[in-house]
Structure formats: structure tokens, C-alpha cells
Design an enzyme around this catalytic site. Sequence first.
Site, PDB file in Angstrom:
ATOM      1  N   TYR A  23      -1.124 -36.565  -9.099  1.00 38.32           N
ATOM      2  CA  TYR A  23      -1.579 -35.350  -9.042  1.00 38.32           C
ATOM      3  C   TYR A  23      -0.782 -34.327  -9.971  1.00 38.32           C
ATOM      4  O   TYR A  23      -1.294 -33.009 -10.201  1.00 38.32           O
ATOM      5  CB  TYR A  23      -1.392 -34.578  -7.609  1.00 38.32           C
ATOM      6  CG  TYR A  23      -2.184 -35.254  -6.411  1.00 38.32           C
ATOM      7  CD1 TYR A  23      -3.488 -35.331  -6.585  1.00 38.32           C
ATOM      8  CD2 TYR A  23      -1.431 -35.974  -5.496  1.00 38.32           C
ATOM      9  CE1 TYR A  23      -4.448 -36.014  -5.519  1.00 38.32           C
ATOM     10  CE2 TYR A  23      -2.276 -36.697  -4.383  1.00 38.32           C
ATOM     11  CZ  TYR A  23      -3.593 -36.678  -4.561  1.00 38.32           C
ATOM     12  OH  TYR A  23      -4.279 -37.335  -3.483  1.00 38.32           O
ATOM     13  N   ASN A  72     -10.822 -27.250  -3.502  1.00 42.09           N
ATOM     14  CA  ASN A  72     -10.390 -28.533  -3.358  1.00 42.09           C
ATOM     15  C   ASN A  72      -9.895 -28.788  -1.836  1.00 42.09           C
ATOM     16  O   ASN A  72      -8.766 -28.157  -1.431  1.00 42.09           O
ATOM     17  CB  ASN A  72      -9.110 -28.732  -4.100  1.00 42.09           C
ATOM     18  CG  ASN A  72      -8.639 -30.146  -4.226  1.00 42.09           C
ATOM     19  OD1 ASN A  72      -9.208 -30.926  -3.449  1.00 42.09           O
ATOM     20  ND2 ASN A  72      -7.726 -30.499  -4.981  1.00 42.09           N
ATOM     21  N   HIS A  78     -13.659 -35.961   2.636  1.00 44.47           N
ATOM     22  CA  HIS A  78     -13.968 -37.151   3.091  1.00 44.47           C
ATOM     23  C   HIS A  78     -14.679 -37.421   4.136  1.00 44.47           C
ATOM     24  O   HIS A  78     -15.422 -38.164   4.708  1.00 44.47           O
ATOM     25  CB  HIS A  78     -12.978 -38.216   2.633  1.00 44.47           C
ATOM     26  CG  HIS A  78     -12.326 -38.203   1.261  1.00 44.47           C
ATOM     27  ND1 HIS A  78     -12.938 -38.140   0.136  1.00 44.47           N
ATOM     28  CD2 HIS A  78     -10.935 -37.795   0.988  1.00 44.47           C
ATOM     29  CE1 HIS A  78     -11.924 -37.808  -0.813  1.00 44.47           C
ATOM     30  NE2 HIS A  78     -10.748 -37.891  -0.245  1.00 44.47           N
ATOM     31  N   ASP A  85     -20.502 -28.074   6.978  1.00 42.63           N
ATOM     32  CA  ASP A  85     -21.328 -27.194   7.376  1.00 42.63           C
ATOM     33  C   ASP A  85     -20.915 -25.683   6.701  1.00 42.63           C
ATOM     34  O   ASP A  85     -21.890 -24.926   6.449  1.00 42.63           O
ATOM     35  CB  ASP A  85     -21.351 -27.145   9.113  1.00 42.63           C
ATOM     36  CG  ASP A  85     -22.120 -28.125   9.445  1.00 42.63           C
ATOM     37  OD1 ASP A  85     -22.792 -28.936   8.681  1.00 42.63           O
ATOM     38  OD2 ASP A  85     -21.974 -28.328  10.719  1.00 42.63           O
ATOM     39  N   HIS A 101     -11.616 -31.601  -7.697  1.00 42.36           N
ATOM     40  CA  HIS A 101     -10.424 -32.701  -7.267  1.00 42.36           C
ATOM     41  C   HIS A 101      -9.480 -33.074  -8.532  1.00 42.36           C
ATOM     42  O   HIS A 101      -9.949 -32.920  -9.968  1.00 42.36           O
ATOM     43  CB  HIS A 101     -10.885 -33.996  -6.999  1.00 42.36           C
ATOM     44  CG  HIS A 101     -11.861 -33.788  -5.675  1.00 42.36           C
ATOM     45  ND1 HIS A 101     -11.281 -33.641  -4.453  1.00 42.36           N
ATOM     46  CD2 HIS A 101     -13.179 -33.929  -5.593  1.00 42.36           C
ATOM     47  CE1 HIS A 101     -12.184 -33.637  -3.469  1.00 42.36           C
ATOM     48  NE2 HIS A 101     -13.490 -33.738  -4.133  1.00 42.36           N
ATOM     49  N   LEU A 102      -8.149 -32.942  -8.555  1.00 42.80           N
ATOM     50  CA  LEU A 102      -7.247 -33.253  -9.488  1.00 42.80           C
ATOM     51  C   LEU A 102      -7.517 -34.739  -9.903  1.00 42.80           C
ATOM     52  O   LEU A 102      -7.728 -34.893 -11.030  1.00 42.80           O
ATOM     53  CB  LEU A 102      -5.706 -33.086  -8.817  1.00 42.80           C
ATOM     54  CG  LEU A 102      -5.456 -31.624  -8.519  1.00 42.80           C
ATOM     55  CD1 LEU A 102      -4.429 -31.785  -7.436  1.00 42.80           C
ATOM     56  CD2 LEU A 102      -5.135 -30.813  -9.809  1.00 42.80           C
ATOM     57  N   SER A 103      -7.336 -35.594  -9.011  1.00 40.37           N
ATOM     58  CA  SER A 103      -7.729 -36.891  -9.389  1.00 40.37           C
ATOM     59  C   SER A 103      -9.180 -37.239  -9.384  1.00 40.37           C
ATOM     60  O   SER A 103     -10.093 -36.535  -9.106  1.00 40.37           O
ATOM     61  CB  SER A 103      -6.971 -37.806  -8.228  1.00 40.37           C
ATOM     62  OG  SER A 103      -7.568 -37.743  -7.140  1.00 40.37           O
ATOM     63  N   ARG A 112     -11.826 -42.631  -0.094  1.00 37.55           N
ATOM     64  CA  ARG A 112     -12.029 -41.501  -1.088  1.00 37.55           C
ATOM     65  C   ARG A 112     -13.421 -41.684  -1.691  1.00 37.55           C
ATOM     66  O   ARG A 112     -13.621 -40.538  -2.547  1.00 37.55           O
ATOM     67  CB  ARG A 112     -11.122 -41.359  -2.085  1.00 37.55           C
ATOM     68  CG  ARG A 112      -9.588 -41.082  -1.541  1.00 37.55           C
ATOM     69  CD  ARG A 112      -8.519 -40.735  -2.396  1.00 37.55           C
ATOM     70  NE  ARG A 112      -7.243 -41.200  -1.855  1.00 37.55           N
ATOM     71  CZ  ARG A 112      -6.255 -40.663  -1.190  1.00 37.55           C
ATOM     72  NH1 ARG A 112      -6.720 -39.199  -0.662  1.00 37.55           N
ATOM     73  NH2 ARG A 112      -5.200 -41.146  -0.536  1.00 37.55           N
TER      74      ARG A 112
HETATM   75  C1  DQA Z   1      -7.692 -34.645  -3.917  1.00 37.00           C
HETATM   76  C2  DQA Z   1      -8.138 -36.061  -3.543  1.00 37.00           C
HETATM   77  C3  DQA Z   1      -8.389 -36.565  -2.004  1.00 37.00           C
HETATM   78  O1  DQA Z   1      -8.716 -37.469  -1.835  1.00 37.00           O
HETATM   79  C4  DQA Z   1      -7.153 -36.112  -1.464  1.00 37.00           C
HETATM   80  O2  DQA Z   1      -7.134 -36.305  -0.100  1.00 37.00           O
HETATM   81  C5  DQA Z   1      -6.174 -34.815  -1.878  1.00 37.00           C
HETATM   82  C6  DQA Z   1      -6.514 -34.460  -3.222  1.00 37.00           C
HETATM   83  C7  DQA Z   1      -7.536 -34.251  -5.325  1.00 37.00           C
HETATM   84  O3  DQA Z   1      -7.588 -33.247  -5.791  1.00 37.00           O
HETATM   85  O4  DQA Z   1      -7.680 -35.123  -6.272  1.00 37.00           O
HETATM   86  O5  DQA Z   1      -5.577 -34.217  -1.041  1.00 37.00           O
HETATM   87  O6  DQA Z   1      -8.808 -33.733  -3.253  1.00 37.00           O
END
Ligand code: DQA
Length: 145
Positions: A23, A72, A78, A85, A101-103, A112
Site C-alpha cells: 500500500y 475505497n 469484496h 446497496d 484501490h491502491l493495489s 480480492r
Molecule cells: C484495497 C484492496 C482491498 O482488497 C483491501 O482489503 C484493502 C485495500 C486497496 O486499496 O488496494 O483494504 O482496497
Amino acid sequence: MTSILVLNGANLGRLGTREPDVYGSGTLGDLRAVLAEDAGDDTIDLRQTDDEGQLLRWLHEAADTGAPVILNAGAWTHYSYAVRDAVSLVTKAGVTVIEVHLSNPHAREEFRHTSVLSAVATGVIAGFGFESYRLALAFIRRNAR
Ligand code: DQA
């Protein structure tokens, strides 16, 4: 001048020390500063919660005020049909919600690879660290204020 909500869910308050190899080493405070620099005359209202109900209430607020959202949702992405909703009621109200998402979750564990939010979000940006948020903000400033 628009107020843009940047909503962060579970465990994202730990940015900086949580799995920095995944991250990055920047904190939420750093992210707020980066986005504020990009925001021009718009206002960044960055929030984080580990409470799913709180995230729902913030999304309801966006539906009521019309504030565009960069979201985020962390791991709730997931599996949380409640967050889905809530995102749906915001976008159906005509308000932009960009899932970020960061990743890149698709390059990680199989659980994921599913987002229950993407189908009801306005769009999705993932895999670029803080740049994911900056790209979402750029879109909102160009198209969704
Ligand atoms: C996340 C990716 C998710 O799978 C993870 O649970 C996070 C961060 C991301 O920003 O990459 O908490 O949302």
C-alpha cells in the site's frame, strides 16, 4: 466550489505502517495533502472508518447532498452487499461514485478478484497507489461537479 467526499473503509486508517510493500508508506494525512493540492477551488472531505454502518451513513449523506464520492471500501469491497446497496442508491440519485484501490486486487488473492461494488459504481480505478485517488479526482473535477 464543490465538496468532494473521499471515503475510506476498514483498516485504511493504518496506511503508512500497514503492509507498505503493498500500500506504500504514505499515510491518510499524506493522501489528504496530495488531494488538497490537486483540488483547486474544490474542497476535499477525506474520512476513514472501521465501522461499516458509518460508511453507509456517509454514502446516504452523499445521496442527499449530491457530493461526488471517491470510495475505497477496503475489504468491504469484496463482500458487503450493504455497501453495494448504498453505492447503488447514490449513483441512482445521479451522484458520481468512483471505486478506487491502491493495489490491483486482480493481481492478488482470489477473494480480492470480486468487487460487489463495481457494477453499481460510476467507474473503477485500481493499482496506482495514491495516483488512483488523484485520477478519480481529476475525472470528478472535469466531469462530475
Ligand atoms: C484495497 C484492496 C482491498 O482488497 C483491501 O482489503 C484493502 C485495500 C486497496 O486499496 O488496494 O483494504 O482496497
